[in-house]
Design a protein around this motif. Structure first.
Motif, PDB file in Angstrom:
ATOM      1  N   TYR A   5       0.839  -1.199   0.000  1.00  0.00           N
ATOM      2  CA  TYR A   5       0.000   0.000   0.000  1.00  0.00           C
ATOM      3  C   TYR A   5       0.873   1.248   0.000  1.00  0.00           C
ATOM      4  O   TYR A   5       0.699   2.153  -0.817  1.00  0.00           O
ATOM      5  CB  TYR A   5      -0.904  -0.034   1.236  1.00  0.00           C
ATOM      6  CG  TYR A   5      -1.749   1.199   1.436  1.00  0.00           C
ATOM      7  CD1 TYR A   5      -3.009   1.296   0.866  1.00  0.00           C
ATOM      8  CD2 TYR A   5      -1.300   2.258   2.217  1.00  0.00           C
ATOM      9  CE1 TYR A   5      -3.795   2.417   1.059  1.00  0.00           C
ATOM     10  CE2 TYR A   5      -2.075   3.382   2.407  1.00  0.00           C
ATOM     11  CZ  TYR A   5      -3.323   3.457   1.837  1.00  0.00           C
ATOM     12  OH  TYR A   5      -4.099   4.568   2.024  1.00  0.00           O
ATOM     13  N   GLN A  26      -6.969   4.556  -2.635  1.00  0.00           N
ATOM     14  CA  GLN A  26      -6.793   4.273  -1.213  1.00  0.00           C
ATOM     15  C   GLN A  26      -8.080   3.732  -0.598  1.00  0.00           C
ATOM     16  O   GLN A  26      -8.050   2.747   0.148  1.00  0.00           O
ATOM     17  CB  GLN A  26      -6.348   5.541  -0.467  1.00  0.00           C
ATOM     18  CG  GLN A  26      -4.952   5.969  -0.815  1.00  0.00           C
ATOM     19  CD  GLN A  26      -4.595   7.338  -0.273  1.00  0.00           C
ATOM     20  OE1 GLN A  26      -5.427   8.247  -0.237  1.00  0.00           O
ATOM     21  NE2 GLN A  26      -3.350   7.512   0.128  1.00  0.00           N
ATOM     22  N   TYR A  29      -8.726   0.173  -1.964  1.00  0.00           N
ATOM     23  CA  TYR A  29      -7.759  -0.777  -1.421  1.00  0.00           C
ATOM     24  C   TYR A  29      -8.138  -1.177   0.001  1.00  0.00           C
ATOM     25  O   TYR A  29      -8.035  -2.340   0.384  1.00  0.00           O
ATOM     26  CB  TYR A  29      -6.354  -0.158  -1.444  1.00  0.00           C
ATOM     27  CG  TYR A  29      -5.252  -1.137  -1.106  1.00  0.00           C
ATOM     28  CD1 TYR A  29      -4.565  -1.800  -2.122  1.00  0.00           C
ATOM     29  CD2 TYR A  29      -4.876  -1.379   0.206  1.00  0.00           C
ATOM     30  CE1 TYR A  29      -3.546  -2.683  -1.835  1.00  0.00           C
ATOM     31  CE2 TYR A  29      -3.869  -2.268   0.507  1.00  0.00           C
ATOM     32  CZ  TYR A  29      -3.201  -2.919  -0.520  1.00  0.00           C
ATOM     33  OH  TYR A  29      -2.193  -3.801  -0.217  1.00  0.00           O
ATOM     34  N   LYS A  54      -6.684  -4.345  -5.846  1.00  0.00           N
ATOM     35  CA  LYS A  54      -5.300  -4.295  -5.348  1.00  0.00           C
ATOM     36  C   LYS A  54      -4.310  -4.137  -6.504  1.00  0.00           C
ATOM     37  O   LYS A  54      -3.190  -4.632  -6.465  1.00  0.00           O
ATOM     38  CB  LYS A  54      -4.949  -5.541  -4.523  1.00  0.00           C
ATOM     39  CG  LYS A  54      -5.914  -5.847  -3.391  1.00  0.00           C
ATOM     40  CD  LYS A  54      -5.624  -5.016  -2.176  1.00  0.00           C
ATOM     41  CE  LYS A  54      -6.354  -5.523  -0.955  1.00  0.00           C
ATOM     42  NZ  LYS A  54      -7.519  -4.766  -0.616  1.00  0.00           N
TER      43      LYS A  54
END
Length: 64
Positions: A5, A26, A29, A54
């Protein structure tokens, strides 16, 4: 901390990707709920979908 990440966000920031895309990525995810309809943008939605998958490379082909 999730290194994948972190690395993806840093790469997007260095590549000067649209901040809306990054925010969408963000949220996707992290599996956060999508923004309310009136605040959605094309960049946010594209980032959100990539984040849900992802996909840490999708930003390279996204050019708003």
């Amino acid at each position: 901390m999730n290194q994948q990440y972190y690395n993806a966000v840093v790469a997007m920031e260095k590549a000067d990707v649209d901040p809306e895309y990054i925010q969408g990525w963000q949220c996707g995810y992290l599996l956060n709920p999508m923004r309310e309809e009136q605040r959605l943008t094309e960049a946010y939605e594209a980032g959100y979908e990539a984040g849900k998958e992802k996909d840490v490379e999708a930003y390279k082909s996204y050019n708003a």
